[in-house]
Design a protein around this motif. Sequence first.
Motif, mmCIF file in Angstrom:
data_model
loop_
_atom_site.group_PDB
_atom_site.id
_atom_site.type_symbol
_atom_site.label_atom_id
_atom_site.label_comp_id
_atom_site.label_asym_id
_atom_site.label_seq_id
_atom_site.Cartn_x
_atom_site.Cartn_y
_atom_site.Cartn_z
ATOM 1 N N LYS A 121 0.890 -1.083 -0.076
ATOM 2 C CA LYS A 121 -0.010 0.090 0.132
ATOM 3 C C LYS A 121 0.662 1.369 0.273
ATOM 4 C CE LYS A 121 -3.953 -2.129 2.324
ATOM 5 N NZ LYS A 121 -4.840 -2.164 3.474
ATOM 6 N N ASP A 122 1.944 1.211 0.524
ATOM 7 C CA ASP A 122 2.938 2.333 0.626
ATOM 8 C C ASP A 122 4.019 2.612 -0.468
ATOM 9 O OD1 ASP A 122 4.256 0.020 1.319
ATOM 10 O OD2 ASP A 122 5.428 1.267 3.004
ATOM 11 N N TRP A 123 3.529 1.730 -1.566
ATOM 12 C CA TRP A 123 4.496 1.823 -2.811
ATOM 13 C C TRP A 123 4.995 3.382 -3.088
ATOM 14 C CZ3 TRP A 123 3.756 4.438 -7.367
ATOM 15 C CH2 TRP A 123 2.438 4.702 -7.636
ATOM 16 N N ARG A 124 4.525 4.202 -2.926
ATOM 17 C CA ARG A 124 4.723 5.595 -3.126
ATOM 18 C C ARG A 124 6.039 5.791 -2.512
ATOM 19 N NH1 ARG A 124 -0.640 5.604 -3.910
ATOM 20 N NH2 ARG A 124 -1.278 6.447 -6.035
ATOM 21 N N SER A 125 6.279 5.373 -1.491
ATOM 22 C CA SER A 125 7.286 5.793 -0.307
ATOM 23 C C SER A 125 8.531 5.093 -0.969
ATOM 24 C CB SER A 125 7.107 5.308 0.995
ATOM 25 O OG SER A 125 6.765 3.980 1.212
#
Length: 488
Positions: A121-125
Amino acid sequence: MAISVETFFLNPDAQGTLQAQIQEMIAAGILSGRFRAEEKLPSSRKLAAHLGVSRITVTLAYTELVANDYLTARGRSGFFVSGTAPVPPSFSPTEKGQETVDWAGTITRQFTGGDTPRKPKDWRSYRYPFIYGQADATLFDHANWRLCALRALGQKDFAAMTGDYFDQDDPLLIEYIARHTLPRRGIIARPEEILITLGAQNALWIVVQLLLQQGRKAAIEDPSYYTLRDQLGHTGCALDVIGVDSDGLPPEQIAADTDVIFTTPSHQSPTTATMPMARRKALLSRAKEIDAIVVEDDYEFEMSFRAPPSPALKSIDSDGRVIYLGSFSKSLFPGLRLGYLVGSEPFIRQARALRANVLRHPPGHIQRTVAYFLSLGHYDAQIRRMARVLQERRAVLEEAISSHGLIPANRSLYGGSSLWMQAPAHVDMGRAAEDLRANSVIIEPGAPFFSTETRRHNFYRLGYSSIASERIPQGVAHVAEAIRNARP
């Protein structure tokens, strides 16, 4: 009783304007029962000073809450919780007892498990997100999307926003698809032959439910879209898994007792192979010979930046046996979940009835927003912008993988937003993907795309729709190092 100003605070991670946040904070206090009827709110001056915002922001928030009957204003006395404000339900929770239902025996079908992987879910980080199918915020036309959404929410479109279409769809969106989108793929269809779906996955589910059951057989590509394989497994139908080559699905390998053929001819998922015209004709000929239905997922045809896409398989279908799937979810943003089915009227009639029994129709205001975004030319402009950027990123990616000696398993002739890659046979790319996360790298292991019988663990996919060009070379360097260091 006055409510203490110290009970109010703003969440630094909250979304929306300050005015909206203050409104939500007070409304939540009332709905939770913390703030009760006739209690006095802090003055606008005191609350503004406490929160570090302008007084007018607090005053506007109070005024809006008065209009919605959460608060009441009393002359010079200030603002109070309204006596008719919503109140929380009054109940006494009972202690939960021991459950005695045997859910394993009660549930008739299991939908958990399967091959569909979960993306972080935190792939943008992550610094190097070689992730497929996610939107790049820098490429999306936020301003015009917002204007189209506001227009769709206006009084003129009140019926489209609030009405129950039952089993129908927004006529403006259907008209645009029929007159503009489909003709670009060589397809001519009447409105009665088009159905809006909640993305391509929902479209596939409808097709699977209508056409397959125990005693019937489906042919699918291998490797292929893992969710399709999961969906087919729930029907109890026989499954014929056919390996693809550099031109896609080989028609001569389709068994004579096949009822439904699933294929991605324009941009095979995940290998990116494009089926040449001669093979497309051979596929239709084989389908006609064995009287099978062909389901064409026209996957990612919009991202053809190297050469114009081939005409859709349905465009050369002369006897109505091709069911066509299209989607705006990949080309706009995945969370949109809007796609469409095109097929013969008797099939679409049943598909429309099935959809109505499950969810009526996709939300009217979303359909109308997309219709405006398409008809005003914003969609085409975005596709051109995305194509230019993806072409640049593709060139950088190909140079990087070449310099590090990585091996593409296939090279799409037309473009796309990912590369299908092959590591040495001894490398488990699932393990490599886990190790790469420590270096802030995300890749997609290829094993879930293969059937259980043919599972290959040394394939992987590198998406480049969500990673900036300048980060690609270093990200590829990390991938190459992980592959070199992989142990048998």
